[in-house]
Design a protein around this motif. Structure first.
Motif, PDB file in Angstrom:
ATOM      1  N   ASP A 239     110.514-106.402  30.295  1.00 35.97           N
ATOM      2  CA  ASP A 239     111.361-105.079  30.296  1.00 35.97           C
ATOM      3  C   ASP A 239     110.639-104.216  28.944  1.00 35.97           C
ATOM      4  O   ASP A 239     110.489-103.062  29.159  1.00 35.97           O
ATOM      5  CB  ASP A 239     112.753-105.404  29.904  1.00 35.97           C
ATOM      6  CG  ASP A 239     113.565-105.994  31.174  1.00 35.97           C
ATOM      7  OD1 ASP A 239     112.705-105.874  32.348  1.00 35.97           O
ATOM      8  OD2 ASP A 239     114.505-106.556  31.167  1.00 35.97           O
ATOM      9  N   ALA A 240     110.541-104.773  27.804  1.00 37.35           N
ATOM     10  CA  ALA A 240     109.842-104.143  26.610  1.00 37.35           C
ATOM     11  C   ALA A 240     108.685-103.523  27.023  1.00 37.35           C
ATOM     12  O   ALA A 240     108.300-102.541  26.567  1.00 37.35           O
ATOM     13  CB  ALA A 240     110.266-105.151  25.569  1.00 37.35           C
ATOM     14  N   SER A 241     107.715-104.483  27.550  1.00 34.91           N
ATOM     15  CA  SER A 241     106.414-104.079  27.553  1.00 34.91           C
ATOM     16  C   SER A 241     106.258-103.160  28.570  1.00 34.91           C
ATOM     17  O   SER A 241     105.485-101.905  28.512  1.00 34.91           O
ATOM     18  CB  SER A 241     105.499-105.088  27.811  1.00 34.91           C
ATOM     19  OG  SER A 241     105.994-105.979  28.947  1.00 34.91           O
ATOM     20  N   LYS A 242     107.062-103.097  29.666  1.00 36.48           N
ATOM     21  CA  LYS A 242     107.088-102.138  30.608  1.00 36.48           C
ATOM     22  C   LYS A 242     107.672-100.924  30.384  1.00 36.48           C
ATOM     23  O   LYS A 242     106.898 -99.793  30.543  1.00 36.48           O
ATOM     24  CB  LYS A 242     107.931-102.555  32.110  1.00 36.48           C
ATOM     25  CG  LYS A 242     107.996-101.677  32.982  1.00 36.48           C
ATOM     26  CD  LYS A 242     108.847-102.126  34.162  1.00 36.48           C
ATOM     27  CE  LYS A 242     108.947-101.199  35.465  1.00 36.48           C
ATOM     28  NZ  LYS A 242     109.685-101.640  36.501  1.00 36.48           N
ATOM     29  N   ALA A 243     108.554-100.574  29.427  1.00 36.39           N
ATOM     30  CA  ALA A 243     109.069 -99.378  29.019  1.00 36.39           C
ATOM     31  C   ALA A 243     108.225 -98.809  28.295  1.00 36.39           C
ATOM     32  O   ALA A 243     107.933 -97.493  28.214  1.00 36.39           O
ATOM     33  CB  ALA A 243     110.579 -99.907  28.408  1.00 36.39           C
ATOM     34  N   ILE A 244     107.515 -99.621  27.181  1.00 33.49           N
ATOM     35  CA  ILE A 244     106.624 -98.844  26.456  1.00 33.49           C
ATOM     36  C   ILE A 244     105.188 -98.449  27.161  1.00 33.49           C
ATOM     37  O   ILE A 244     104.840 -97.158  26.863  1.00 33.49           O
ATOM     38  CB  ILE A 244     105.946 -99.933  25.305  1.00 33.49           C
ATOM     39  CG1 ILE A 244     106.993-100.375  24.371  1.00 33.49           C
ATOM     40  CG2 ILE A 244     104.745 -99.410  24.428  1.00 33.49           C
ATOM     41  CD1 ILE A 244     106.657-101.269  23.374  1.00 33.49           C
ATOM     42  N   VAL A 245     104.674 -99.426  28.163  1.00 38.78           N
ATOM     43  CA  VAL A 245     103.636 -98.596  28.889  1.00 38.78           C
ATOM     44  C   VAL A 245     104.095 -97.449  29.630  1.00 38.78           C
ATOM     45  O   VAL A 245     103.401 -96.649  29.560  1.00 38.78           O
ATOM     46  CB  VAL A 245     103.228 -99.615  29.892  1.00 38.78           C
ATOM     47  CG1 VAL A 245     102.116 -99.134  30.782  1.00 38.78           C
ATOM     48  CG2 VAL A 245     102.532-100.754  29.037  1.00 38.78           C
ATOM     49  N   GLU A 246     105.235 -97.169  30.036  1.00 39.52           N
ATOM     50  CA  GLU A 246     105.576 -96.190  31.032  1.00 39.52           C
ATOM     51  C   GLU A 246     105.641 -95.163  30.052  1.00 39.52           C
ATOM     52  O   GLU A 246     105.463 -93.702  30.356  1.00 39.52           O
ATOM     53  CB  GLU A 246     107.081 -96.265  31.654  1.00 39.52           C
ATOM     54  CG  GLU A 246     107.148 -97.522  32.597  1.00 39.52           C
ATOM     55  CD  GLU A 246     106.209 -96.964  33.869  1.00 39.52           C
ATOM     56  OE1 GLU A 246     105.808 -95.823  33.935  1.00 39.52           O
ATOM     57  OE2 GLU A 246     105.840 -97.786  34.943  1.00 39.52           O
ATOM     58  N   LYS A 247     106.150 -95.365  28.902  1.00 38.68           N
ATOM     59  CA  LYS A 247     106.380 -94.185  27.678  1.00 38.68           C
ATOM     60  C   LYS A 247     104.947 -93.606  27.227  1.00 38.68           C
ATOM     61  O   LYS A 247     104.696 -92.452  27.117  1.00 38.68           O
ATOM     62  CB  LYS A 247     107.160 -94.684  26.519  1.00 38.68           C
ATOM     63  CG  LYS A 247     107.458 -93.755  25.391  1.00 38.68           C
ATOM     64  CD  LYS A 247     108.253 -94.361  24.381  1.00 38.68           C
ATOM     65  CE  LYS A 247     108.737 -93.155  23.317  1.00 38.68           C
ATOM     66  NZ  LYS A 247     109.667 -92.256  23.790  1.00 38.68           N
ATOM     67  N   ILE A 248     103.904 -94.557  27.339  1.00 36.48           N
ATOM     68  CA  ILE A 248     102.659 -94.211  26.965  1.00 36.48           C
ATOM     69  C   ILE A 248     102.029 -93.185  27.952  1.00 36.48           C
ATOM     70  O   ILE A 248     101.466 -92.239  27.763  1.00 36.48           O
ATOM     71  CB  ILE A 248     101.771 -95.526  26.647  1.00 36.48           C
ATOM     72  CG1 ILE A 248     102.191 -96.078  25.442  1.00 36.48           C
ATOM     73  CG2 ILE A 248     100.339 -94.954  26.629  1.00 36.48           C
ATOM     74  CD1 ILE A 248     101.543 -97.406  25.067  1.00 36.48           C
ATOM     75  N   VAL A 249     102.143 -93.718  29.142  1.00 39.42           N
ATOM     76  CA  VAL A 249     101.506 -93.031  30.294  1.00 39.42           C
ATOM     77  C   VAL A 249     102.035 -91.715  30.668  1.00 39.42           C
ATOM     78  O   VAL A 249     101.716 -91.042  31.736  1.00 39.42           O
ATOM     79  CB  VAL A 249     100.917 -93.888  31.491  1.00 39.42           C
ATOM     80  CG1 VAL A 249     100.334 -95.120  31.018  1.00 39.42           C
ATOM     81  CG2 VAL A 249     102.458 -94.516  32.235  1.00 39.42           C
ATOM     82  N   SER A 250     103.459 -91.578  30.458  1.00 37.79           N
ATOM     83  CA  SER A 250     104.286 -90.585  30.947  1.00 37.79           C
ATOM     84  C   SER A 250     103.968 -88.920  30.166  1.00 37.79           C
ATOM     85  O   SER A 250     105.083 -88.452  29.886  1.00 37.79           O
ATOM     86  CB  SER A 250     105.805 -90.908  30.875  1.00 37.79           C
ATOM     87  OG  SER A 250     106.307 -91.122  29.606  1.00 37.79           O
ATOM     88  N   ASN A 251     102.957 -88.788  29.774  1.00 35.55           N
ATOM     89  CA  ASN A 251     102.465 -87.722  29.154  1.00 35.55           C
ATOM     90  C   ASN A 251     102.600 -86.304  29.772  1.00 35.55           C
ATOM     91  O   ASN A 251     102.362 -86.434  31.250  1.00 35.55           O
ATOM     92  CB  ASN A 251     101.085 -87.854  28.553  1.00 35.55           C
ATOM     93  CG  ASN A 251     101.032 -87.083  27.208  1.00 35.55           C
ATOM     94  OD1 ASN A 251     101.967 -87.533  26.410  1.00 35.55           O
ATOM     95  ND2 ASN A 251     100.058 -86.401  26.969  1.00 35.55           N
TER      96      ASN A 251
END
Length: 251
Positions: A239-251
């Motif tokens: 859950d943590a890694s997925k949330a961070i990756v989504e935050k990174i790519v959601s520019n």
């Protein structure tokens, strides 16, 4: 002729090598040994986890470096999955993001070689050339004197690698398999690197989130060598890694 005396080792001049670019590939190989996954299995994982980035929307250097690290991890996974189209997409996005950080065209020549070998199904050469391409990019950024980009790329790439690995471990959970997520020393080192960045970078929304989550992740993966991570711990990592990756790519 007598051999020339060598200068003695001066510990005061020794330097601590920076963290290298971690690759999730070793974990994928280890999971293969215990789970007997096929290329089709890995391709399904890639399709579930990989995230495209709209390079044109990125202008902030911190955001670009984080996205680059994420796509490097995706590129490694596309090789494991032998996904030609995925690898082509990843290498093009890696190339475009690196150029936005000032990496020159001649330093990106291997990107086209990666795609050429993938289109021929020459996967060993693809793996080698992608590794060389990553090295060329990191050397270029280091030569520019911007060490912060290195820390960001490494942390984001590792986070996407964790995303892949935690997804597979959760799907095929056992105590033994969970041990593939154990790397507390690397997590601690990455967190320290991020905390040493200039305030304007480490206090940005994305980086601050990564630093906080690195602390949480450390408490989960800091287990004895023969220990294991409970299934709920694996779910928290996913859950943590997925949330961070989504935050990174959601520019």
């Amino acid at each position: 002729m007598p051999a020339q005396d060598k200068a003695g080792f001066d510990p005061t001049k020794a330097e601590i090598a920076p963290i290298g670019l971690p690759s999730p590939y070793d974990k994928f190989l280890g999971l293969d040994q215990v789970l007997n996954l096929t290329y089709e299995d890995w391709k399904a994982v890639y399709g579930e986890i990989a995230r495209d980035v709209d390079v044109a929307k990125y202008s902030d250097e911190t955001d670009i470096a984080l996205a680059l690290g994420t796509k490097i991890a995706d590129g490694v996974m596309s090789i494991k999955a032998r996904d030609v189209q995925g690898l082509n997409d990843c290498s093009k996005q890696i190339e475009d993001l690196a150029k936005k950080l000032g990496v020159k065209d001649e330093e990106m020549s291997r990107a086209k070689t990666v795609r050429a070998h993938a289109n021929k199904g020459e996967w060993l050469q693809v793996f080698m050339e992608l590794g060389f391409l990553q090295t060329d990019i990191m050397k270029s950024l280091r030569a520019q004197g911007n060490a912060s980009r290195r820390s960001l790329i490494i942390s984001a790439g590792w986070m996407q690698g964790l995303h892949y690995t935690a997804y597979v471990v959760k799907k095929h959970y056992s105590a033994a398999v969970s041990n593939y997520l154990r790397e507390p020393l690397l997590v601690e080192a990455m967190k320290k690197d991020l905390q040493s960045l200039p305030p304007a970078i480490k206090d940005s929304s994305k980086v601050a989130t990564i630093i906080t989550e690195m602390g949480n992740i450390y408490t989960i993966v800091n287990i004895p060598i023969e220990g294991s991570i409970p299934k709920e711990g694996v779910e928290k990592l996913l859950d943590a890694s997925k949330a961070i990756v989504e935050k990174i790519v959601s520019n």
